[in-house]
Design a protein around this motif. Structure first.
Motif, PDB file in Angstrom:
ATOM      1  N   GLU A 307      68.297 -82.169  42.104  1.00 24.36           N
ATOM      2  CA  GLU A 307      67.602 -81.347  43.090  1.00 24.36           C
ATOM      3  C   GLU A 307      68.330 -81.370  44.435  1.00 24.36           C
ATOM      4  O   GLU A 307      68.409 -80.361  45.148  1.00 24.36           O
ATOM      5  N   PHE A 308      68.877 -82.539  44.765  1.00 23.66           N
ATOM      6  CA  PHE A 308      69.658 -82.656  46.002  1.00 23.66           C
ATOM      7  C   PHE A 308      70.867 -81.725  45.964  1.00 23.66           C
ATOM      8  O   PHE A 308      71.144 -80.984  46.916  1.00 23.66           O
ATOM      9  N   LEU A 309      71.610 -81.763  44.858  1.00 27.77           N
ATOM     10  CA  LEU A 309      72.794 -80.912  44.738  1.00 27.77           C
ATOM     11  C   LEU A 309      72.427 -79.429  44.794  1.00 27.77           C
ATOM     12  O   LEU A 309      73.122 -78.628  45.428  1.00 27.77           O
ATOM     13  N   GLY A 331      70.645 -92.532  49.850  1.00 29.93           N
ATOM     14  CA  GLY A 331      70.385 -93.530  48.822  1.00 29.93           C
ATOM     15  C   GLY A 331      70.706 -93.088  47.418  1.00 29.93           C
ATOM     16  O   GLY A 331      70.239 -93.705  46.452  1.00 29.93           O
ATOM     17  N   ILE A 332      71.473 -92.020  47.253  1.00 29.96           N
ATOM     18  CA  ILE A 332      71.869 -91.547  45.924  1.00 29.96           C
ATOM     19  C   ILE A 332      73.213 -92.174  45.567  1.00 29.96           C
ATOM     20  O   ILE A 332      74.206 -91.955  46.270  1.00 29.96           O
ATOM     21  N   ALA A 333      73.244 -92.940  44.501  1.00 30.33           N
ATOM     22  CA  ALA A 333      74.459 -93.643  44.107  1.00 30.33           C
ATOM     23  C   ALA A 333      75.526 -92.653  43.666  1.00 30.33           C
ATOM     24  O   ALA A 333      75.229 -91.566  43.158  1.00 30.33           O
ATOM     25  N   ALA A 334      76.794 -93.056  43.819  1.00 34.25           N
ATOM     26  CA  ALA A 334      77.907 -92.169  43.468  1.00 34.25           C
ATOM     27  C   ALA A 334      77.884 -91.819  41.982  1.00 34.25           C
ATOM     28  O   ALA A 334      78.140 -90.677  41.595  1.00 34.25           O
ATOM     29  N   LEU A 337      75.150 -89.284  41.323  1.00 30.54           N
ATOM     30  CA  LEU A 337      75.561 -87.970  41.813  1.00 30.54           C
ATOM     31  C   LEU A 337      76.562 -87.331  40.855  1.00 30.54           C
ATOM     32  O   LEU A 337      76.503 -86.124  40.587  1.00 30.54           O
ATOM     33  N   ARG A 338      77.485 -88.141  40.331  1.00 27.73           N
ATOM     34  CA  ARG A 338      78.479 -87.612  39.398  1.00 27.73           C
ATOM     35  C   ARG A 338      77.814 -87.088  38.127  1.00 27.73           C
ATOM     36  O   ARG A 338      78.151 -86.006  37.630  1.00 27.73           O
ATOM     37  N   ARG A 339      76.854 -87.844  37.578  1.00 26.37           N
ATOM     38  CA  ARG A 339      76.155 -87.397  36.378  1.00 26.37           C
ATOM     39  C   ARG A 339      75.319 -86.141  36.651  1.00 26.37           C
ATOM     40  O   ARG A 339      75.220 -85.255  35.793  1.00 26.37           O
ATOM     41  N   ALA A 340      74.739 -86.052  37.838  1.00 28.58           N
ATOM     42  CA  ALA A 340      73.979 -84.859  38.208  1.00 28.58           C
ATOM     43  C   ALA A 340      74.904 -83.646  38.292  1.00 28.58           C
ATOM     44  O   ALA A 340      74.522 -82.533  37.898  1.00 28.58           O
ATOM     45  N   ARG A 341      76.116 -83.849  38.807  1.00 30.08           N
ATOM     46  CA  ARG A 341      77.093 -82.757  38.854  1.00 30.08           C
ATOM     47  C   ARG A 341      77.411 -82.250  37.453  1.00 30.08           C
ATOM     48  O   ARG A 341      77.494 -81.047  37.203  1.00 30.08           O
ATOM     49  N   GLU A 342      77.594 -83.199  36.540  1.00 29.84           N
ATOM     50  CA  GLU A 342      77.921 -82.818  35.173  1.00 29.84           C
ATOM     51  C   GLU A 342      76.768 -82.059  34.521  1.00 29.84           C
ATOM     52  O   GLU A 342      76.978 -81.071  33.799  1.00 29.84           O
ATOM     53  N   ASP A 343      75.535 -82.526  34.771  1.00 30.58           N
ATOM     54  CA  ASP A 343      74.374 -81.868  34.177  1.00 30.58           C
ATOM     55  C   ASP A 343      74.218 -80.437  34.692  1.00 30.58           C
ATOM     56  O   ASP A 343      73.809 -79.539  33.940  1.00 30.58           O
TER      57      ASP A 343
END
Length: 426
Positions: A307-309, A331-334, A337-343
């Motif tokens: 949701e942040f992205l 407070g979002i871990a790197a 964030l990387r997994r969210a980018r992939e999703d």
């Protein structure tokens, strides 16, 4: 203001024609956050840095009038004395070290320690001692701010009853208006209230938020470790304003400073360090980001990161490193964030920016259903990375910014920050 010449012993109502009343603008100490002549509320959970933020405001005001004295948004602070009253912290061992750590000019800070009645010392009583306080205020014409920690102590009666809260706050509202002083009352929020609307979190009656013209809330997200030893990422948001904008906030970190405490001794004291420019968005949106969604929306860390992205990229491509910086502050871990980018299928393409440098630029795929512009970088109006240049001068006082925004600015940390002044002995 002189009372009207009533007949019959001075009783009556005051009715005047509107064309005889002058129009007066709001006078701001901190533009759109702290107004002269108004009551403000600063609320938050214990440990989120409410008192430290109040002391940072006091310190900035005490050194106002100089180019280096800036509010978190980069605007210049005026000079003014501040009066601080607390019933929760020790003055010598807690309040004073924090003032020093905040970089305050102690000669411009007044501490309300107690009242005297027939030469006998007692605690200050808001119900009976405001006339005494008024006489002291008149001897300090430079006084611009009064901090009350906690505002609950000003309530004579049940703090959960609207009528009693309004009756108790009215003398403070009148005091602020009569002397053109900003009053900042500190209070707590209810436990386990993270799923509620921002104003509904405040402890006690809804009248606290209703009577105050500006309500500020603090929240704390995941702690982060940095090379400077800062931790406890937090956010200050503007939850309500009857006299200005009602959105926006600032991230801050809580650090520790070692300060002198008498001959051959030192003590550690916490202080607030502001980080970055103003975060756009409503109080509810920003709190949701920093705390994680406690309501009906996505509750997992990856869902929050997604949701942040989406909020960052819905308006168009953004510089990836800038988004990573804000994600860390939230407070979002790197890895999350990387997994969210992939999703989400976020693409990353190395592009040349307007200043001649290169950066990895992120964007949403068109198939996500989130409309976004493929126009110039940095023009998203929805992103927490505020890449648009503010309308002010360079931090060193140089020429104003040009009008064309560059996304690369988000990676360079533009915007003056309040940094604690050199520590002085007190």
């Amino acid at each position: 203001m002189q009372p009207p010449p009533f007949l019959g012993g001075g009783n009556g109502v005051d009715i005047v024609a509107a064309d005889t009343i002058p129009v007066r603008p709001i006078d701001w100490l901190w533009p759109n956050f702290l107004a002269e002549g108004k009551l403000h509320i600063l609320a938050g959970q214990p440990g989120t840095g409410k008192t430290l933020i109040a002391l940072a405001i006091v310190a900035t005001l005490s050194k106002g009038g100089f180019p280096s004295s800036l509010w978190p948004d980069g605007s210049h602070a005026p000079f003014g004395k501040a009066l601080y009253w607390t019933c929760e912290d020790g003055i010598e061992d807690t309040l004073m070290p924090r003032l020093v750590a905040a970089g305050a000019d102690l000669s411009q800070v007044l501490i309300l320690r107690a009242s005297f009645e027939k030469w006998k010392k007692r605690s200050f009583n808001f119900a009976t001692d405001l006339p005494l306080l008024r006489s002291e205020i008149e001897s300090h014409p430079d006084l611009k701010l009064i901090v009350i920690d906690s505002i609950m102590q000003a309530i004579a009666g049940d703090a959960h009853k609207n009528q009693e809260v309004r009756r108790s706050l009215e003398p403070l509202v009148q005091l602020a208006e009569d002397y053109g002083i900003a009053i900042l009352g500190i209070t707590h929020v209810n436990k386990n209230s993270g799923s509620k609307k921002p104003l509904d979190r405040i402890s006690g009656s809804l009248a606290f938020a209703a009577v105050a013209r500006v309500v500020l809330l603090t929240a704390r997200g995941k702690s982060v470790d940095t090379a400077n030893g800062y931790a406890a990422t937090g956010v200050l948001v503007r939850a309500k304003s009857n006299i200005g904008p009602t959105d926006g906030g600032f991230c801050y970190e809580i650090g520790t400073a070692e300060i002198p405490a008498g001959p051959y001794r030192t003590t550690d004291s916490p202080f607030v360090r502001w980080s970055g420019e103003m975060i756009p968005g409503s109080a509810e949106e920003i709190l949701k980001l920093i705390e994680g969604d406690k309501g009906d929306g996505p509750s997992g860390k990856r869902e929050i990161a997604m949701e942040f992205l989406q909020s960052q990229l819905v308006g168009g491509p953004q510089v990836g490193s800038a988004i990573e910086q804000i994600a860390q502050a939230a407070g979002i871990a790197a890895g999350t964030l990387r997994r969210a980018r992939e999703d989400l299928g976020v693409t990353s393409i190395k592009q040349a920016l307007g200043d001649g440098t290169f950066a990895n630029v992120w964007s949403l795929p068109t198939s996500t259903g989130f409309p976004h512009s493929r126009g110039p970088l940095g023009q998203s109006q929805h992103a927490l990375v505020n890449t648009r240049r503010p309308e002010r001068s360079w931090p060193d006082g140089g020429a104003p910014y040009a009008s064309a925004p560059l996304a690369s600015e988000a990676t360079q940390g533009w915007g003056p920050k309040i940094v604690p002044a050199p520590i002085e002995a007190y």
